[in-house]
Design a protein around this motif. Structure first.
Motif, mmCIF file in Angstrom:
data_model
loop_
_atom_site.group_PDB
_atom_site.id
_atom_site.type_symbol
_atom_site.label_atom_id
_atom_site.label_comp_id
_atom_site.label_asym_id
_atom_site.label_seq_id
_atom_site.Cartn_x
_atom_site.Cartn_y
_atom_site.Cartn_z
ATOM 1 N N SER A 207 9.082 26.652 -109.405
ATOM 2 C CA SER A 207 9.614 28.208 -109.300
ATOM 3 C C SER A 207 9.166 28.779 -107.910
ATOM 4 C CB SER A 207 9.229 28.898 -110.411
ATOM 5 O OG SER A 207 9.820 28.368 -111.854
ATOM 6 N N THR A 208 7.871 28.606 -107.668
ATOM 7 C CA THR A 208 7.216 29.160 -106.622
ATOM 8 C C THR A 208 8.075 28.535 -105.163
ATOM 9 O OG1 THR A 208 5.025 29.422 -107.775
ATOM 10 C CG2 THR A 208 5.102 29.633 -105.290
ATOM 11 N N HIS A 209 8.305 27.268 -105.260
ATOM 12 C CA HIS A 209 8.712 26.468 -104.092
ATOM 13 C C HIS A 209 10.205 27.057 -103.678
ATOM 14 C CE1 HIS A 209 9.273 23.072 -101.271
ATOM 15 N NE2 HIS A 209 10.377 23.197 -101.765
ATOM 16 N N ILE A 210 10.813 27.268 -104.970
ATOM 17 C CA ILE A 210 12.331 27.695 -104.829
ATOM 18 C C ILE A 210 12.343 29.063 -104.326
ATOM 19 C CG2 ILE A 210 14.383 28.396 -106.045
ATOM 20 C CD1 ILE A 210 13.709 25.769 -107.890
ATOM 21 N N ALA A 211 11.550 29.920 -104.922
ATOM 22 C CA ALA A 211 11.201 31.431 -104.297
ATOM 23 C C ALA A 211 10.909 31.427 -102.978
ATOM 24 C CB ALA A 211 10.328 32.008 -105.395
ATOM 25 N N GLY A 212 10.232 30.408 -102.613
ATOM 26 C CA GLY A 212 9.905 30.411 -101.117
ATOM 27 C C GLY A 212 11.016 30.362 -100.002
ATOM 28 N N GLY A 213 11.622 29.219 -100.481
ATOM 29 C CA GLY A 213 12.976 28.762 -99.881
ATOM 30 C C GLY A 213 14.025 29.729 -99.809
ATOM 31 N N MET A 214 14.244 30.408 -101.110
ATOM 32 C CA MET A 214 15.061 31.469 -101.108
ATOM 33 C C MET A 214 14.831 32.769 -100.117
ATOM 34 S SD MET A 214 15.835 31.810 -105.229
ATOM 35 C CE MET A 214 17.135 32.897 -105.062
ATOM 36 N N GLU A 215 13.486 32.869 -100.224
ATOM 37 C CA GLU A 215 13.085 33.887 -99.161
ATOM 38 C C GLU A 215 13.370 33.698 -97.921
ATOM 39 O OE1 GLU A 215 8.999 36.733 -98.115
ATOM 40 O OE2 GLU A 215 8.887 35.173 -100.077
ATOM 41 N N GLN A 216 12.888 32.528 -97.262
ATOM 42 C CA GLN A 216 13.213 32.226 -96.039
ATOM 43 C C GLN A 216 14.600 32.199 -95.690
ATOM 44 O OE1 GLN A 216 11.472 28.175 -95.446
ATOM 45 N NE2 GLN A 216 9.232 28.889 -95.813
ATOM 46 N N ALA A 217 15.617 31.787 -96.682
ATOM 47 C CA ALA A 217 16.952 31.867 -96.362
ATOM 48 C C ALA A 217 17.580 32.941 -96.615
ATOM 49 C CB ALA A 217 17.869 30.864 -97.430
ATOM 50 N N GLY A 218 16.528 34.187 -96.975
ATOM 51 C CA GLY A 218 17.257 35.503 -96.764
ATOM 52 C C GLY A 218 18.108 35.806 -98.311
ATOM 53 N N LEU A 219 17.888 34.978 -99.153
ATOM 54 C CA LEU A 219 18.549 35.093 -100.664
ATOM 55 C C LEU A 219 17.938 35.936 -101.416
ATOM 56 C CD1 LEU A 219 19.795 31.208 -100.909
ATOM 57 C CD2 LEU A 219 20.989 33.240 -100.241
#
Length: 238
Positions: A207-219
């Protein structure tokens, strides 16, 4: 040692003493109900029953464990405590005599369960090695807890540990799981770190990894499914 005991009895008692046990004697005539309660009515046709003057059902002791434990309770002795015994037991059998000797150790009240289990195994191996000096002995353990502890010690991902644990007791399922483990299918849709987290069943880490990826992608996590929902679904599919 009185003559009715087998010749090896003195060696057995020496082994018991060396293994820090307290030698006990229990009465030959025992109340039958504790044995029937523990082993069921099927035992009734295999033990020698009689009746006391007061109507209590008695039997010749068919084994030592129950009498030793009952005597321990009656004496209010503390634990941990190790009892050893050697003597005749009486059971009707299809083969062999109805009266034979039984030797063993009852290891009671040790809070370190794994240590006590290992010690009991060592006790049994030492006794059999003494009685059967020319026999090659093999130990087979059927305890799933030990199997799962081995899996955990191997450092396998949680998903594999669960699959192998479910295969416990089935040689075919275990062989298939080990074959897959040796040649795991590759999931090209998942990046290395994500695949590892999914395989390990690490919901929080994924969950933490996905949240970080979403934040980097501006989602925005509030625009659709949450990172936890996505992680849970990935793990379920895996």
């Amino acid at each position: 040692m009185i003559s009715r005991y087998p010749a090896i009895a003195s060696d057995i008692t020496k082994l018991f003493a060396a293994r820090n046990t307290h030698a006990v004697e229990v009465a030959v005539l025992q109340p039958a109900d504790p044995f029937l309660d523990m082993a069921g009515e099927d035992l009734r046709r295999r033990i020698f029953l009689t009746e006391s003057e007061t109507g209590q059902t008695l039997c010749l002791r068919p084994e030592f464990t129950i009498p030793v434990c009952l005597d321990h309770i009656a004496s209010q002795a503390g634990t941990p405590r190790r009892y050893s015994y050697l003597g005749e037991v009486f059971r009707q059998r299809r083969e062999g005599g109805n009266e034979f000797f039984q030797a063993g150790i009852e290891d009671l009240g040790d809070g370190e369960t794994a240590q006590a289990d290992a010690r009991s195994l060592a006790d049994a191996h030492a006794l059999l090695s003494l009685v059967l000096p020319d026999q090659a002995l093999a130990i087979t353990l059927g305890d799933q807890t030990i199997f799962e502890a081995v899996l955990a010690a191997l450092g396998l991902p949680r998903g594999w540990r669960m699959r192998l644990a479910r295969a416990f007791g089935s040689a075919a399922m275990l062989e298939a799981a080990l074959a897959d483990l040796a040649n795991p299918p590759r999931n090209g849709q998942l990046a290395g770190p994500v695949a590892a987290l999914v395989l390990d069943g690490d919901l929080e880490g994924l969950s933490t990894h996905i949240a970080g990826g979403m934040e980097q992608a501006g989602l925005s996590a509030s625009a659709g499914r949450s990172p936890a929902d996505i992680a849970r679904r990935l793990i379920e599919k895996a």
